[in-house]
Scaffold this motif. Structure first.
Motif, PDB file in Angstrom:
ATOM      1  N   ARG A 215      -3.791  -2.365   0.628  1.00 14.63           N
ATOM      2  CA  ARG A 215      -3.432  -3.243   1.741  1.00 14.63           C
ATOM      3  C   ARG A 215      -4.394  -3.072   2.913  1.00 14.63           C
ATOM      4  N   ALA A 216      -4.830  -1.833   3.156  1.00 19.23           N
ATOM      5  CA  ALA A 216      -5.797  -1.581   4.218  1.00 19.23           C
ATOM      6  C   ALA A 216      -7.157  -2.204   3.882  1.00 19.23           C
ATOM      7  N   LEU A 217      -7.569  -2.112   2.620  1.00 16.89           N
ATOM      8  CA  LEU A 217      -8.837  -2.726   2.193  1.00 16.89           C
ATOM      9  C   LEU A 217      -8.781  -4.243   2.351  1.00 16.89           C
ATOM     10  N   ILE A 218      -7.635  -4.834   2.017  1.00 17.84           N
ATOM     11  CA  ILE A 218      -7.459  -6.276   2.172  1.00 17.84           C
ATOM     12  C   ILE A 218      -7.568  -6.661   3.642  1.00 17.84           C
ATOM     13  N   ALA A 219      -6.913  -5.887   4.510  1.00 17.89           N
ATOM     14  CA  ALA A 219      -6.957  -6.177   5.939  1.00 17.89           C
ATOM     15  C   ALA A 219      -8.383  -6.071   6.476  1.00 17.89           C
TER      16      ALA A 219
END
Length: 325
Positions: A215-219
């Motif tokens: 989720r952090a990589l997506i953000a």
């Protein structure tokens, strides 16, 4: 959507994505482009369609990606007798509580492997539409959210094979990218014989990241800058497919949006915080081709009319200058 995602730096983005690529590549020999495409779809919040003949590693790629992420994974074997409720879930009456209780289907996972998706009936294929677009399923008027991140990796055999159904246009449009694995080269195939004669390489994979990190990589990828001129370039590419006489069905607005999202991830994977024209141009065929239909009469022996039309479109649509501004 990603309120609980921890913040990361550019260096951490590179480290995490490199570990994912290395983990999947340890199983998928000699297919770096396929591994990269799978990661792009995961981080761009899209879905991946892998189309090829049996036995070239389609399901292995999907399972290797799933094994590399410490998240929930479900595999659905699509068959002619698979029902929509098997995918989405059903409401079951509880005689004790005297009310209906929702029993979740196989779609409720972070990564869903839809194996041989075109062997199921179009009705069952359509059960995935809402889930893939809105990340939820609706049963008996009640909506049930799916976990985040959510990725469908579907494999399908060529349509000429016995017992397959063509995917509806609306279903194809839900997939961000379509790729083909292709046969391995001689060296990779020889190495496969040695490695897999005594052990399953998937058993050696341990997770290198988790759902929160994804989720952090997506953000992080979402924050990649896209210049206004490049947004106009993406729209011009899509509009050209709708006006090309050799194409009966052009790219949808959803395709344009997913082209830009995928380009952001490509830029981030290359260590940039901005998109360049080549990011978009290189993605036109994998993002657009499976959504388009060739016009009647343009089929030529030994040629791929849709891919040929897209190459011509990329060559003639003007590339913006000073795209970073």
């Amino acid at each position: 959507m990603h309120e609980n995602a921890p913040s990361i730096t550019a260096e951490q983005f590179a480290q995490h994505t490199s570990r994912i690529v290395a983990s999947v590549s340890s199983v998928i020999d000699g297919k770096p482009d396929a591994v990269r495409s799978a990661l792009v779809c995961l981080l761009a919040e899209g879905h991946l369609l892998i189309e090829d003949v049996p036995g070239v590693g389609k399901t292995m790629l999907a399972r290797a990606l799933a094994a590399s992420v410490d998240a929930t994974v479900r595999r659905i074997q699509f068959t002619p007798d698979l029902l929509p409720g098997d995918v989405t879930g059903v409401a079951v009456y509880d005689p004790v509580e005297r009310e209906f209780e929702f029993k979740r289907g196989a779609i409720f996972a972070h990564i869903v492997i839809a194996d041989e998706i075109n062997r199921a009936s179009p009705k069952t294929q359509s059960a995935l539409l809402e889930a893939m677009e809105e990340h939820q399923v609706t049963v008996d008027g009640s909506s049930h959210p799916l976990p985040e991140p959510f990725l469908v990796v579907a494999t399908q055999n060529p349509l000429e094979m016995e017992g397959t159904y063509p995917l509806p246009e609306a279903q194809r449009d839900r997939f961000m990218m379509r790729i083909s694995m292709g046969y391995p080269d001689a060296a990779a195939e020889t190495l496969m014989l040695r490695q897999r004669d005594t052990a399953n390489p998937l058993a050696a994979i341990t997770p290198v990241t988790d759902a929160a990190t994804v989720r952090a990589l997506i953000a992080w990828a979402r924050r990649v800058h896209v210049a206004e001129s490049l947004e106009e370039y993406a729209v011009a590419l899509a509009q050209a497919t709708r006006q090309d006489p050799s194409l009966h069905l052009g790219a949808s607005p959803r395709a344009t949006l997913q082209l830009v999202r995928a380009a952001k991830v490509i830029a981030a994977l290359d260590g940039r915080d901005y998109v360049v024209p080549d990011d978009l141009a290189d993605l036109v065929i994998p993002v657009f081709a499976h959504r388009l239909l060739a016009a009647r009469g343009v089929h030529r022996a030994g040629a791929q009319p849709v891919e040929a039309a897209l190459r011509q479109i990329v060559s003639r649509v003007p590339v913006p200058f000073a795209a970073r501004v």
